[in-house]
Design a protein around this motif. Structure first.
Motif, mmCIF file in Angstrom:
data_model
loop_
_atom_site.group_PDB
_atom_site.id
_atom_site.type_symbol
_atom_site.label_atom_id
_atom_site.label_comp_id
_atom_site.label_asym_id
_atom_site.label_seq_id
_atom_site.Cartn_x
_atom_site.Cartn_y
_atom_site.Cartn_z
ATOM 1 N N THR A 114 3.002 -49.945 -0.134
ATOM 2 C CA THR A 114 4.467 -50.000 -0.218
ATOM 3 C C THR A 114 5.338 -48.857 1.101
ATOM 4 O OG1 THR A 114 4.572 -48.337 -1.926
ATOM 5 C CG2 THR A 114 4.936 -50.842 -2.598
ATOM 6 N N ALA A 115 4.161 -47.594 1.520
ATOM 7 C CA ALA A 115 4.699 -47.000 2.048
ATOM 8 C C ALA A 115 4.878 -47.604 3.745
ATOM 9 C CB ALA A 115 4.087 -45.309 2.118
ATOM 10 N N LYS A 116 4.140 -47.855 3.935
ATOM 11 C CA LYS A 116 4.086 -49.163 5.219
ATOM 12 C C LYS A 116 5.611 -49.727 5.588
ATOM 13 C CE LYS A 116 -1.109 -49.422 5.486
ATOM 14 N NZ LYS A 116 -2.073 -50.508 4.931
ATOM 15 N N LYS A 117 6.788 -50.632 4.538
ATOM 16 C CA LYS A 117 7.265 -51.031 4.806
ATOM 17 C C LYS A 117 8.563 -50.092 4.922
ATOM 18 C CE LYS A 117 5.559 -54.521 2.072
ATOM 19 N NZ LYS A 117 5.803 -54.880 0.355
ATOM 20 N N ASN A 118 8.233 -48.493 4.442
ATOM 21 C CA ASN A 118 9.724 -47.818 4.821
ATOM 22 C C ASN A 118 9.838 -47.179 6.246
ATOM 23 O OD1 ASN A 118 8.113 -46.267 1.523
ATOM 24 N ND2 ASN A 118 9.924 -47.477 2.310
ATOM 25 N N ASP A 119 11.339 -47.080 6.438
ATOM 26 C CA ASP A 119 11.473 -46.467 8.208
ATOM 27 C C ASP A 119 11.399 -44.824 8.088
ATOM 28 O OD1 ASP A 119 14.056 -45.112 6.845
ATOM 29 O OD2 ASP A 119 15.120 -47.300 6.462
ATOM 30 N N HIS A 120 11.680 -44.414 8.835
ATOM 31 C CA HIS A 120 10.926 -42.998 8.453
ATOM 32 C C HIS A 120 12.744 -42.105 8.279
ATOM 33 C CE1 HIS A 120 7.866 -42.502 11.966
ATOM 34 N NE2 HIS A 120 8.039 -43.965 12.045
ATOM 35 N N GLY A 121 12.899 -42.409 7.988
ATOM 36 C CA GLY A 121 14.623 -41.154 7.360
ATOM 37 C C GLY A 121 14.305 -41.534 6.205
ATOM 38 N N SER A 122 13.149 -42.350 5.624
ATOM 39 C CA SER A 122 13.542 -42.847 3.917
ATOM 40 C C SER A 122 12.306 -41.807 3.377
ATOM 41 C CB SER A 122 12.720 -44.042 3.414
ATOM 42 O OG SER A 122 11.950 -44.722 3.753
ATOM 43 N N TYR A 123 12.099 -41.265 1.422
ATOM 44 C CA TYR A 123 11.611 -40.269 1.076
ATOM 45 C C TYR A 123 10.388 -40.772 -0.136
ATOM 46 C CZ TYR A 123 14.755 -36.686 2.598
ATOM 47 O OH TYR A 123 15.264 -36.155 3.319
ATOM 48 N N ARG A 124 9.018 -40.286 0.093
ATOM 49 C CA ARG A 124 8.237 -40.973 -0.427
ATOM 50 C C ARG A 124 8.148 -39.322 -1.907
ATOM 51 N NH1 ARG A 124 7.560 -46.114 -0.763
ATOM 52 N NH2 ARG A 124 5.685 -45.030 -1.714
ATOM 53 N N ARG A 125 7.948 -40.274 -3.609
ATOM 54 C CA ARG A 125 7.807 -38.711 -4.151
ATOM 55 C C ARG A 125 6.076 -39.131 -3.942
ATOM 56 N NH1 ARG A 125 12.034 -38.632 -8.789
ATOM 57 N NH2 ARG A 125 13.115 -37.804 -6.930
ATOM 58 N N LEU A 126 5.911 -37.501 -4.359
ATOM 59 C CA LEU A 126 4.296 -37.611 -4.468
ATOM 60 C C LEU A 126 4.382 -35.886 -5.763
ATOM 61 C CD1 LEU A 126 3.250 -36.385 -0.431
ATOM 62 C CD2 LEU A 126 3.441 -38.481 -1.445
ATOM 63 N N LEU A 127 3.423 -36.276 -6.180
ATOM 64 C CA LEU A 127 2.715 -36.002 -8.181
ATOM 65 C C LEU A 127 1.699 -34.977 -6.621
ATOM 66 C CD1 LEU A 127 2.446 -34.776 -10.298
ATOM 67 C CD2 LEU A 127 0.994 -36.893 -10.806
ATOM 68 N N ARG A 128 2.477 -33.522 -6.643
ATOM 69 C CA ARG A 128 1.183 -32.543 -5.964
ATOM 70 C C ARG A 128 0.507 -31.921 -7.405
ATOM 71 N NH1 ARG A 128 0.854 -31.189 -0.637
ATOM 72 N NH2 ARG A 128 2.771 -32.523 1.071
ATOM 73 N N PHE A 129 -0.896 -31.386 -6.367
ATOM 74 C CA PHE A 129 -1.861 -29.837 -7.479
ATOM 75 C C PHE A 129 -2.325 -29.474 -6.668
ATOM 76 C CE2 PHE A 129 -3.285 -34.926 -6.964
ATOM 77 C CZ PHE A 129 -4.910 -34.535 -7.273
ATOM 78 N N SER A 130 -3.334 -28.631 -7.690
ATOM 79 C CA SER A 130 -4.351 -27.702 -6.556
ATOM 80 C C SER A 130 -5.570 -28.698 -7.298
ATOM 81 C CB SER A 130 -4.167 -26.478 -6.582
ATOM 82 O OG SER A 130 -2.754 -26.361 -5.762
#
Length: 736
Positions: free
Chosen positions: A551-567
């Motif tokens: 779905t990220a391919k449909k977003n414009d450059h100003g939108s945000y993605r929520r990421l679950l980050r970890f090491s």
């Protein structure tokens, strides 16, 4: 100095001359003390009806060779001073022993004289012998007071089945026979005890003995002429080998060849559940055991591995302090094998993870489980570098006779050829390489007793195998990895289907004694997990590398993605370096990380519902493998920079920090709720490992739409299946 040396040589010559002038004392030897193998221990001498020890003063490898050969072994591997195997008792019979290595008995070597010593038992010497025995040498030691029986020679022992049991695999019942001076002889059962049977069964890979139909054997013995061995045997039942039992009283021969009221000894052994006998083909299915309290991990072959015990639902290891053959045999019998061949220390079969549950284990030898033995709960000071392991005796299943490797440069590699039935006869043929992978190769190497698989080959044109074995006789092979032989794996049976055919496209393998073992640091994942809202303009590189949901391919450059980050911190706790399957020419340049990735799919990152359904698309992460850090004393060998060599050294780990691109799961489209966060390392089995069950890590997650809590992270296989908190989920890897 020259005068004293000459005086020493003169005294030595006088000593040799004095000893040669008198008859050499008759002595016998044994290995005693805190030994882990039946071919090592404190060297003890029996003389004048009393056991004593040997002082380590002037002892040498030549003296050790003489002692080991006198005990029936091919020679010595090493010797140890200062009572390494514990202090003995009684007299110190020999001191200042000087051997050339050519003597037949330790008594022939110059010494201070029998019983002449100024040593203490803190100086008792120990020897480690070659485990191979001298053909024709006595097999049973004479550990009683009858020194006159020293000349007895027993070469081998066997269980000879009667004709109606000949096709049974394995052989569990039959006459116990000893080979003496080239002839097989029976043992009279007048002095035979269940303890003796227990030892014989343990030697042949069976955990215990059982009753049998005596009438059949009584009837057979009446019709056949017997040839009895001249002695009885007295075992305590704790011996790992019959050679450690005492020799009993001499047999009084009868004119008619009988032994008083006795008959030839028969044993009937109880096989472990995995080794149930079959009248024809042996195994049809791989046995899947129930949840035990003890298990083996990291072993290359059947019946060997690091010992792990279950406590409060958590698997942990055993510290090797005081670890010996008796405790190892309890483990082996508990798991359905025979007695122990070796009690291994120093993490010889790899380091475990999690707690160390047991230390200073002491067993009587008759416990049903290792957990019944006395042990110290306090493992303070024990690390996983001291993990105990075992190698067990297993039944002879004949697996190795039905498979071979052909055409390789050495015995550890080649085209796989199997013995199969065709038109009523057994013929050698190849295995179709379609879908052939490292898991199938692992089963082949295990069946051959060659350790782990290092590579699986789908083309073998460079190995000239047997031209008469080019035809495909097995296809559609799919293994789970637990099988003991290739026929146990799923396959097409008699209906062969192999579009490419055999020949150059036949399956091949290469085997290795050691293998890597990758484990993710679950605690670090739990401590470093957090959410980040990141703008799309900062994710262009990640989008190109498919690190975001579709779905990220449909977003414009100003939108945000929520990421679950970890090491992620991936440790190599195995016995060999983890190296990528592909060579330099196949590596891929990754713009996001600015280096080459040697493995295109190294990990899977997924968010699952509680029933195992994917709720976030996740992604397949590629890696550049390098040694980020290592344990103390281990040098880094692999580095990503400048197109360097890639891999993870044993004792090192590769860390991918939470703040680098693609080290995340895109959870933008995930609704609030409870989930399972899962990471799988080496998911496609691209590289061989000693244990794949610990390649999975799972955490419980709670997401409220704004924050995320990650807790209860653990490695696959680290917990009892009875306390698994994820219904419908398994810690095993399923699909490739």
């Amino acid at each position: 100095m020259a005068v004293s040396s000459a005086l020493y040589i003169f005294n030595l010559l006088v000593l040799v001359q004095a000893q040669s002038e008198t008859q050499q004392p008759k002595i016998q030897l044994r290995l005693a003390g805190n030994k882990r193998k039946h071919y090592e221990g404190r060297l003890e001498v029996f003389y004048n009806n009393e056991w004593g020890t040997v002082c380590d003063d002037d002892f040498s490898i030549e003296a050790a060779h003489v002692a080991c050969r006198q005990l029936g072994f091919l020679g010595a591997v090493a010797w140890s001073p200062s009572a390494k195997f514990g202090q003995g008792e009684g007299r110190i019979w020999l001191d200042n022993v000087h051997c050339t290595g050519r003597e037949k008995s330790l008594a022939e070597c110059p010494s201070n004289g029998i019983g002449v010593s100024d040593c203490r038992h803190s100086e008792d010497v120990g020897v480690m012998c070659n485990q191979k025995r001298i053909p024709g040498h006595r097999f049973i030691s004479t550990m009683n007071n009858n020194v006159e029986t020293l000349e007895e020679r027993v070469e081998e022992i066997r269980i000879r089945p009667i004709s109606s049991h000949l096709k049974r695999i394995p052989v569990t019942e039959g006459y116990v026979e000893l080979k003496e001076r080239g002839k097989w002889r029976q043992i009279c059962d007048e002095e035979w005890t269940p303890f003796n049977s227990r030892v014989v069964c343990g030697m042949y890979g069976f955990p215990g003995e059982k009753n049998y139909n005596n009438k059949v054997y009584k009837s057979l013995s009446m019709r056949k002429r017997k040839n009895y061995w001249g002695f009885s045997v007295n075992c305590t039942g704790n011996e790992a080998h019959l050679s450690s039992c005492k020799l009993g009283k001499p047999l009084e021969p009868k004119r008619n060849g009988t032994c008083g009221r006795g008959l030839p000894v028969v044993v009937s052994c109880l096989p472990g559940r995995a080794f149930a006998p079959s009248s024809s083909t042996g195994f049809r299915k791989a046995y899947r055991p129930e949840q035990p309290l003890v298990r083996l991990r990291g072993g290359a072959n059947i019946g060997e591995g690091r010992v792990e015990v279950l406590k409060n639902g958590i698997w942990g290891t055993v510290c090797d302090d005081n670890w010996n053959l008796r405790a190892a045999t309890i483990v082996c019998r508990e798991l359905g094998f025979g007695s122990a061949k070796e009690a291994l220390t120093g993490a010889k079969l790899g380091q475990g993870m999690g707690p160390v549950h047991m230390n200073e284990v002491e067993c009587s030898g008759f416990e049903k489980s290792l957990t019944d033995c006395y042990f110290n709960n306090d493992a303070l000071g024990c690390s996983h570098e001291e993990d105990a392991a075992v190698r067990c005796n297993i039944p002879a299943m004949g697996f190795q006779k039905r498979i071979r490797l052909s055409g390789g440069r050495n015995p550890l590699e080649g085209r796989v050829e199997v013995l199969a039935e065709k038109n009523g006869s057994l013929v050698w043929g190849t295995v179709c390489s379609e879908n052939w992978g490292i898991v199938e190769a692992m089963v082949v190497c295990r069946q051959l007793g060659l350790g782990f698989a290092s590579h699986a080959f789908q083309e073998t044109w460079y190995w000239a195998g047997d031209a008469n074995a080019d035809n495909v006789v097995m296809s559609g092979v799919r293994c789970s990895g637990t099988e003991m032989s290739l026929p146990q794996c799923l396959h097409h049976g008699k209906h062969i289907s192999c579009p490419k055919g055999g020949g150059r496209f036949a399956a091949g393998v290469s085997c290795s004694d050691t293998a890597p073992d990758l484990v993710l640091n679950a605690q670090l994942v739990e401590q470093t997990t957090y959410l980040e809202d990141r703008p799309m303009y900062a994710l262009e590189c990640a989008l190109e590398e498919n690190c975001l949901s579709s779905t990220a391919k449909k977003n414009d450059h100003g939108s945000y993605r929520r990421l679950l980050r970890f090491s992620s911190q991936i440790h190599n706790v195995g016995q060999a370096d983890f190296r990528p399957k592909m060579g330099y020419h196949a590596w891929t340049w990754h713009e996001c990380h600015r280096h080459y990735h040697s493995i295109e799919v190294f990990t899977h990152y997924d968010l699952l519902s509680l029933n195992g359904t994917k709720v976030a698309e996740g992604h397949k992460a590629s890696f550049c493998l390098e040694d980020t850090q290592c344990d103390e004393g281990i040098q880094k060998r692999y580095i990503c920079a400048n197109f360097g060599e890639q891999g993870i050294t044993v004792g090192c780990w590769d860390t991918y920090r939470h703040d680098i691109d693609c080290q995340w799961i895109d959870v933008t489209d995930v609704k609030p709720g409870d989930y399972i966060f899962q990471v799988v390392i080496n998911p496609n089995y691209d590289v061989a490992e000693s244990d794949y069950t610990n390649n999975v890590m799972k955490c419980k997650c709670r997401y409220d739409g704004y924050r995320i809590w990650t807790y209860n992270c653990h490695i696959g296989g680290s917990r009892s299946s009875d306390v698994d908190e994820y219904p419908g989920m398994s810690n095993q890897l399923h699909l490739r």
